[in-house]
Design a protein around this motif. Structure first.
Motif, PDB file in Angstrom:
ATOM      1  N   LYS A  19     -59.103 -15.831 -36.740  1.00 55.36           N
ATOM      2  CA  LYS A  19     -58.804 -14.420 -36.488  1.00 55.36           C
ATOM      3  C   LYS A  19     -59.914 -13.778 -35.671  1.00 55.36           C
ATOM      4  CE  LYS A  19     -58.415 -10.163 -39.024  1.00 55.36           C
ATOM      5  NZ  LYS A  19     -58.643  -9.599 -40.323  1.00 55.36           N
ATOM      6  N   ASN A  20     -59.552 -13.013 -34.674  1.00 58.87           N
ATOM      7  CA  ASN A  20     -60.518 -12.285 -33.872  1.00 58.87           C
ATOM      8  C   ASN A  20     -60.932 -11.037 -34.635  1.00 58.87           C
ATOM      9  OD1 ASN A  20     -61.983 -10.832 -32.031  1.00 58.87           O
ATOM     10  ND2 ASN A  20     -60.425 -10.834 -30.441  1.00 58.87           N
ATOM     11  N   GLU A  21     -62.167 -11.014 -35.108  1.00 64.29           N
ATOM     12  CA  GLU A  21     -62.655  -9.880 -35.891  1.00 64.29           C
ATOM     13  C   GLU A  21     -62.806  -8.623 -35.035  1.00 64.29           C
ATOM     14  OE1 GLU A  21     -62.876  -9.909 -39.094  1.00 64.29           O
ATOM     15  OE2 GLU A  21     -62.517 -12.046 -39.318  1.00 64.29           O
ATOM     16  N   ASN A  22     -62.855  -8.775 -33.706  1.00 67.30           N
ATOM     17  CA  ASN A  22     -63.044  -7.644 -32.811  1.00 67.30           C
ATOM     18  C   ASN A  22     -61.723  -7.146 -32.239  1.00 67.30           C
ATOM     19  OD1 ASN A  22     -65.888  -7.736 -33.041  1.00 67.30           O
ATOM     20  ND2 ASN A  22     -65.903  -9.507 -31.671  1.00 67.30           N
ATOM     21  N   LEU A  23     -60.646  -7.214 -33.023  1.00 74.71           N
ATOM     22  CA  LEU A  23     -59.319  -6.840 -32.525  1.00 74.71           C
ATOM     23  C   LEU A  23     -59.308  -5.472 -31.872  1.00 74.71           C
ATOM     24  CD1 LEU A  23     -56.246  -6.953 -32.272  1.00 74.71           C
ATOM     25  CD2 LEU A  23     -56.143  -6.015 -34.575  1.00 74.71           C
ATOM     26  N   TRP A  24     -59.933  -4.509 -32.486  1.00 71.77           N
ATOM     27  CA  TRP A  24     -59.808  -3.141 -32.001  1.00 71.77           C
ATOM     28  C   TRP A  24     -60.728  -2.875 -30.816  1.00 71.77           C
ATOM     29  CZ3 TRP A  24     -55.426  -2.453 -33.799  1.00 71.77           C
ATOM     30  CH2 TRP A  24     -55.090  -2.902 -35.052  1.00 71.77           C
ATOM     31  N   GLU A  25     -61.565  -3.843 -30.489  1.00 72.53           N
ATOM     32  CA  GLU A  25     -62.382  -3.770 -29.279  1.00 72.53           C
ATOM     33  C   GLU A  25     -61.833  -4.825 -28.336  1.00 72.53           C
ATOM     34  OE1 GLU A  25     -66.562  -4.010 -30.153  1.00 72.53           O
ATOM     35  OE2 GLU A  25     -66.259  -2.915 -32.009  1.00 72.53           O
ATOM     36  N   PRO A  26     -61.167  -4.408 -27.267  1.00 71.68           N
ATOM     37  CA  PRO A  26     -60.527  -5.380 -26.385  1.00 71.68           C
ATOM     38  C   PRO A  26     -61.536  -6.276 -25.684  1.00 71.68           C
ATOM     39  CG  PRO A  26     -60.513  -3.214 -25.390  1.00 71.68           C
ATOM     40  CD  PRO A  26     -61.034  -3.050 -26.789  1.00 71.68           C
ATOM     41  N   PHE A  27     -61.043  -7.416 -25.237  1.00 68.57           N
ATOM     42  CA  PHE A  27     -61.865  -8.262 -24.387  1.00 68.57           C
ATOM     43  C   PHE A  27     -62.304  -7.418 -23.203  1.00 68.57           C
ATOM     44  CE2 PHE A  27     -59.071 -11.471 -26.454  1.00 68.57           C
ATOM     45  CZ  PHE A  27     -60.060 -12.241 -27.053  1.00 68.57           C
ATOM     46  N   SER A  28     -63.482  -7.670 -22.692  1.00 67.24           N
ATOM     47  CA  SER A  28     -64.034  -6.821 -21.636  1.00 67.24           C
ATOM     48  C   SER A  28     -63.495  -7.130 -20.243  1.00 67.24           C
ATOM     49  CB  SER A  28     -65.561  -6.949 -21.617  1.00 67.24           C
ATOM     50  OG  SER A  28     -65.936  -8.276 -21.288  1.00 67.24           O
ATOM     51  N   ASP A  29     -62.630  -8.155 -20.116  1.00 64.30           N
ATOM     52  CA  ASP A  29     -62.180  -8.556 -18.776  1.00 64.30           C
ATOM     53  C   ASP A  29     -60.665  -8.455 -18.586  1.00 64.30           C
ATOM     54  OD1 ASP A  29     -61.545 -10.626 -20.500  1.00 64.30           O
ATOM     55  OD2 ASP A  29     -62.225 -12.212 -19.154  1.00 64.30           O
ATOM     56  N   LEU A  30     -60.028  -7.518 -19.258  1.00 66.59           N
ATOM     57  CA  LEU A  30     -58.568  -7.397 -19.172  1.00 66.59           C
ATOM     58  C   LEU A  30     -58.092  -6.400 -18.127  1.00 66.59           C
ATOM     59  CD1 LEU A  30     -57.544  -7.574 -22.940  1.00 66.59           C
ATOM     60  CD2 LEU A  30     -57.708  -9.424 -21.261  1.00 66.59           C
ATOM     61  N   GLU A  31     -59.012  -5.790 -17.404  1.00 63.13           N
ATOM     62  CA  GLU A  31     -58.597  -4.771 -16.433  1.00 63.13           C
ATOM     63  C   GLU A  31     -57.686  -5.316 -15.348  1.00 63.13           C
ATOM     64  OE1 GLU A  31     -62.390  -6.653 -15.376  1.00 63.13           O
ATOM     65  OE2 GLU A  31     -61.897  -5.409 -17.100  1.00 63.13           O
ATOM     66  N   ASP A  32     -57.826  -6.599 -15.009  1.00 61.22           N
ATOM     67  CA  ASP A  32     -56.963  -7.191 -13.983  1.00 61.22           C
ATOM     68  C   ASP A  32     -55.624  -7.663 -14.546  1.00 61.22           C
ATOM     69  OD1 ASP A  32     -58.827  -6.751 -12.012  1.00 61.22           O
ATOM     70  OD2 ASP A  32     -59.694  -8.760 -12.147  1.00 61.22           O
ATOM     71  N   ALA A  33     -55.428  -7.506 -15.826  1.00 63.55           N
ATOM     72  CA  ALA A  33     -54.175  -7.916 -16.463  1.00 63.55           C
ATOM     73  C   ALA A  33     -53.704  -6.827 -17.419  1.00 63.55           C
ATOM     74  CB  ALA A  33     -54.367  -9.237 -17.202  1.00 63.55           C
ATOM     75  N   ALA A  34     -53.710  -5.588 -16.922  1.00 67.14           N
ATOM     76  CA  ALA A  34     -53.346  -4.441 -17.762  1.00 67.14           C
ATOM     77  C   ALA A  34     -51.966  -4.614 -18.388  1.00 67.14           C
ATOM     78  CB  ALA A  34     -53.405  -3.157 -16.944  1.00 67.14           C
ATOM     79  N   TRP A  35     -51.045  -5.220 -17.669  1.00 71.52           N
ATOM     80  CA  TRP A  35     -49.687  -5.427 -18.166  1.00 71.52           C
ATOM     81  C   TRP A  35     -49.662  -6.325 -19.404  1.00 71.52           C
ATOM     82  CZ3 TRP A  35     -47.996 -10.435 -18.366  1.00 71.52           C
ATOM     83  CH2 TRP A  35     -48.747 -11.360 -17.616  1.00 71.52           C
ATOM     84  N   ALA A  36     -50.703  -7.113 -19.627  1.00 71.56           N
ATOM     85  CA  ALA A  36     -50.719  -8.072 -20.735  1.00 71.56           C
ATOM     86  C   ALA A  36     -51.680  -7.704 -21.856  1.00 71.56           C
ATOM     87  CB  ALA A  36     -51.077  -9.455 -20.207  1.00 71.56           C
ATOM     88  N   GLN A  37     -52.390  -6.594 -21.742  1.00 71.12           N
ATOM     89  CA  GLN A  37     -53.423  -6.255 -22.716  1.00 71.12           C
ATOM     90  C   GLN A  37     -52.912  -6.209 -24.147  1.00 71.12           C
ATOM     91  OE1 GLN A  37     -55.274  -2.651 -21.334  1.00 71.12           O
ATOM     92  NE2 GLN A  37     -56.746  -3.777 -20.087  1.00 71.12           N
ATOM     93  N   LEU A  38     -51.816  -5.527 -24.379  1.00 70.96           N
ATOM     94  CA  LEU A  38     -51.295  -5.386 -25.733  1.00 70.96           C
ATOM     95  C   LEU A  38     -50.922  -6.745 -26.321  1.00 70.96           C
ATOM     96  CD1 LEU A  38     -50.434  -3.620 -28.082  1.00 70.96           C
ATOM     97  CD2 LEU A  38     -48.231  -3.313 -26.966  1.00 70.96           C
ATOM     98  N   ALA A  39     -50.250  -7.568 -25.528  1.00 75.76           N
ATOM     99  CA  ALA A  39     -49.851  -8.895 -26.014  1.00 75.76           C
ATOM    100  C   ALA A  39     -51.077  -9.751 -26.313  1.00 75.76           C
ATOM    101  CB  ALA A  39     -48.955  -9.582 -24.989  1.00 75.76           C
ATOM    102  N   ILE A  40     -52.076  -9.705 -25.450  1.00 73.38           N
ATOM    103  CA  ILE A  40     -53.295 -10.490 -25.658  1.00 73.38           C
ATOM    104  C   ILE A  40     -53.977 -10.064 -26.947  1.00 73.38           C
ATOM    105  CG2 ILE A  40     -55.632 -10.903 -24.776  1.00 73.38           C
ATOM    106  CD1 ILE A  40     -54.343 -10.744 -21.912  1.00 73.38           C
ATOM    107  N   GLN A  41     -54.104  -8.765 -27.167  1.00 70.08           N
ATOM    108  CA  GLN A  41     -54.752  -8.276 -28.387  1.00 70.08           C
ATOM    109  C   GLN A  41     -53.963  -8.645 -29.637  1.00 70.08           C
ATOM    110  OE1 GLN A  41     -55.417  -4.093 -27.041  1.00 70.08           O
ATOM    111  NE2 GLN A  41     -57.421  -4.493 -27.983  1.00 70.08           N
ATOM    112  N   ALA A  42     -52.653  -8.498 -29.587  1.00 71.56           N
ATOM    113  CA  ALA A  42     -51.841  -8.802 -30.767  1.00 71.56           C
ATOM    114  C   ALA A  42     -51.903 -10.289 -31.105  1.00 71.56           C
ATOM    115  CB  ALA A  42     -50.398  -8.363 -30.538  1.00 71.56           C
ATOM    116  N   LEU A  43     -51.823 -11.155 -30.100  1.00 74.04           N
ATOM    117  CA  LEU A  43     -51.897 -12.593 -30.355  1.00 74.04           C
ATOM    118  C   LEU A  43     -53.290 -13.002 -30.821  1.00 74.04           C
ATOM    119  CD1 LEU A  43     -49.748 -13.915 -27.393  1.00 74.04           C
ATOM    120  CD2 LEU A  43     -49.136 -13.937 -29.823  1.00 74.04           C
TER     121      LEU A  43
END
Length: 188
Positions: A19-43
């Motif tokens: 489990k990613n303990e930093n769920l509520w802090e997004p990965f710092s490199d998702l700006e180029d994949a804004a369309w996928a941010q929510l899915a990446i965080q949820a998975l």
């Protein structure tokens, strides 16, 4: 900032292992994949995917065959058997061996040959479609046709073993073609 995560993905619904303990802090490199941010965080919250390190996901990097199999097995919540497979390129103690074994034993993968899985190879669009399609069949999921069948300009280049999967997922609105009406089956 400004990213929300589906509240149905909670700590109690996520497996604790991986489990990613930093769920509520997004990965710092998702700006180029804004369309996928929510899915990446949820998975990530469910322990189904990981970043390349604690703060980077590398959203534009190609996904390997074994990485996608891990994602699929995690989504299906299949049991992980020993790492035994008929594939010479799957080392028994490799991190991905139990995932490939589960995929093989459940009929999701057959490998790139009788003796090779294709470890380290980027997964192609057509193979990704085949795995998703087989996963849906394994779970008894009926893919509802919501779109007309596309006429991909490169249909002749889609492997025979992948055509049913590609068109079933396209008609269900799960996958799309690329620019110019092509599907690009061998692209990553």
């Amino acid at each position: 900032s400004g990213i929300t995560v589906d509240q149905s993905v909670t700590a109690s619904s996520a497996p604790t292992e991986g489990k990613n303990e930093n769920l509520w802090e997004p990965f710092s490199d998702l700006e180029d994949a804004a369309w996928a941010q929510l899915a990446i965080q949820a998975l990530s919250a469910r322990g189904i995917i990981n970043g390349v390190d604690d703060t980077h996901f590398a959203p534009n990097r190609s996904v390997t065959r074994e990485e996608f199999v891990k994602l699929l097995i995690g989504l299906l919540q299949l049991e992980l058997p020993s790492g035994e497979t008929p594939f010479d390129d799957v080392e028994r103690d490799a991190w991905y061996a139990p995932y490939v074994a589960a995929a093989y034993q459940n009929g999701l993968v057959a490998g790139v040959s009788d003796t090779a899985f294709g470890t380290g190879d980027a997964i192609t669009r057509e193979d990704l479609a085949v795995l998703i399609y087989r996963a849906a069949q394994t779970r008894g999921i009926v893919l509802k046709q919501t779109q007309e069948r596309a006429e991909f300009t490169d249909d002749a280049h889609i492997a025979a073993y992948a055509k049913d999967a590609v068109y079933a997922l396209q008609q269900a609105g799960i996958i799309n073609g690329m620019g110019g009406g092509a599907f690009a089956p061998r692209e990553t």
